[in-house]
Design a protein around this motif. Structure first.
Motif, PDB file in Angstrom:
ATOM      1  N   ALA A  16       0.831  -1.205   0.000  1.00  0.00           N
ATOM      2  CA  ALA A  16       0.000   0.000   0.000  1.00  0.00           C
ATOM      3  C   ALA A  16       0.865   1.255   0.000  1.00  0.00           C
ATOM      4  CB  ALA A  16      -0.932  -0.005   1.206  1.00  0.00           C
ATOM      5  N   GLU A  17       1.947   1.250   0.758  1.00  0.00           N
ATOM      6  CA  GLU A  17       2.838   2.414   0.831  1.00  0.00           C
ATOM      7  C   GLU A  17       3.504   2.683  -0.517  1.00  0.00           C
ATOM      8  OE1 GLU A  17       4.002   5.622   2.888  1.00  0.00           O
ATOM      9  OE2 GLU A  17       2.826   4.006   3.779  1.00  0.00           O
ATOM     10  N   VAL A  18       3.948   1.623  -1.186  1.00  0.00           N
ATOM     11  CA  VAL A  18       4.583   1.781  -2.494  1.00  0.00           C
ATOM     12  C   VAL A  18       3.580   2.288  -3.524  1.00  0.00           C
ATOM     13  CG1 VAL A  18       5.617   0.481  -4.400  1.00  0.00           C
ATOM     14  CG2 VAL A  18       6.417   0.110  -2.086  1.00  0.00           C
ATOM     15  N   LEU A  19       2.372   1.747  -3.498  1.00  0.00           N
ATOM     16  CA  LEU A  19       1.341   2.212  -4.430  1.00  0.00           C
ATOM     17  C   LEU A  19       0.984   3.672  -4.165  1.00  0.00           C
ATOM     18  CD1 LEU A  19      -1.000  -0.910  -4.530  1.00  0.00           C
ATOM     19  CD2 LEU A  19       0.507  -0.085  -6.351  1.00  0.00           C
ATOM     20  N   LEU A  41      -6.311   5.865  -0.013  1.00  0.00           N
ATOM     21  CA  LEU A  41      -7.536   5.088  -0.198  1.00  0.00           C
ATOM     22  C   LEU A  41      -7.435   4.159  -1.408  1.00  0.00           C
ATOM     23  CD1 LEU A  41     -10.194   7.861   0.511  1.00  0.00           C
ATOM     24  CD2 LEU A  41      -9.590   5.935   1.978  1.00  0.00           C
ATOM     25  N   VAL A  42      -6.931   4.668  -2.516  1.00  0.00           N
ATOM     26  CA  VAL A  42      -6.795   3.860  -3.722  1.00  0.00           C
ATOM     27  C   VAL A  42      -5.806   2.727  -3.498  1.00  0.00           C
ATOM     28  CG1 VAL A  42      -5.963   3.887  -6.113  1.00  0.00           C
ATOM     29  CG2 VAL A  42      -7.474   5.706  -5.296  1.00  0.00           C
ATOM     30  N   SER A  43      -4.673   3.017  -2.872  1.00  0.00           N
ATOM     31  CA  SER A  43      -3.671   1.973  -2.661  1.00  0.00           C
ATOM     32  C   SER A  43      -4.209   0.876  -1.746  1.00  0.00           C
ATOM     33  CB  SER A  43      -2.374   2.566  -2.111  1.00  0.00           C
ATOM     34  OG  SER A  43      -2.563   3.078  -0.811  1.00  0.00           O
ATOM     35  N   GLU A  44      -4.942   1.234  -0.716  1.00  0.00           N
ATOM     36  CA  GLU A  44      -5.502   0.227   0.186  1.00  0.00           C
ATOM     37  C   GLU A  44      -6.546  -0.626  -0.520  1.00  0.00           C
ATOM     38  OE1 GLU A  44      -6.770   2.465   3.580  1.00  0.00           O
ATOM     39  OE2 GLU A  44      -4.719   2.678   4.341  1.00  0.00           O
ATOM     40  N   ARG A  45      -7.347  -0.025  -1.396  1.00  0.00           N
ATOM     41  CA  ARG A  45      -8.334  -0.794  -2.151  1.00  0.00           C
ATOM     42  C   ARG A  45      -7.648  -1.732  -3.139  1.00  0.00           C
ATOM     43  NH1 ARG A  45     -13.594   2.013  -4.166  1.00  0.00           N
ATOM     44  NH2 ARG A  45     -13.940  -0.175  -4.614  1.00  0.00           N
TER      45      ARG A  45
END
Length: 79
Positions: A16-19, A41-45
């Motif tokens: 998620a952090e990298v995204l 939010l997008v990275s977590e999804r």
């Protein structure tokens, strides 16, 4: 030894952090078209979707900082 032999599973927070970083930055330059909150939010999804789809993301183990000291480290495995 193949470079893929020492890969370890990446944690979901790492992915998620990298995204999030990819959504907020173009190289080292900050992009102003993606707010940090939206990127998070997008990275977590995306991570949740990848997990549900059965993806396993691997990463290379972190390397320690280079040591310029000529003295041996007291714990050889920590080099």
């Amino acid at each position: 030894m193949d470079a893929r032999d020492d890969l370890i599973p990446a944690s979901t927070s790492d992915v998620a952090e990298v995204l999030m970083h990819a959504l907020c930055y173009d190289g080292r330059r900050r992009t102003h078209d993606a707010a940090e909150l939206m990127a998070r939010l997008v990275s977590e999804r995306l991570v949740a979707y990848l997990e549900r789809s059965g993806f396993v993301v691997m990463r290379a183990p972190t390397s320690n900082a280079p040591d310029s000291s000529r003295h041996p480290h007291p714990h050889p495995h920590r080099r």
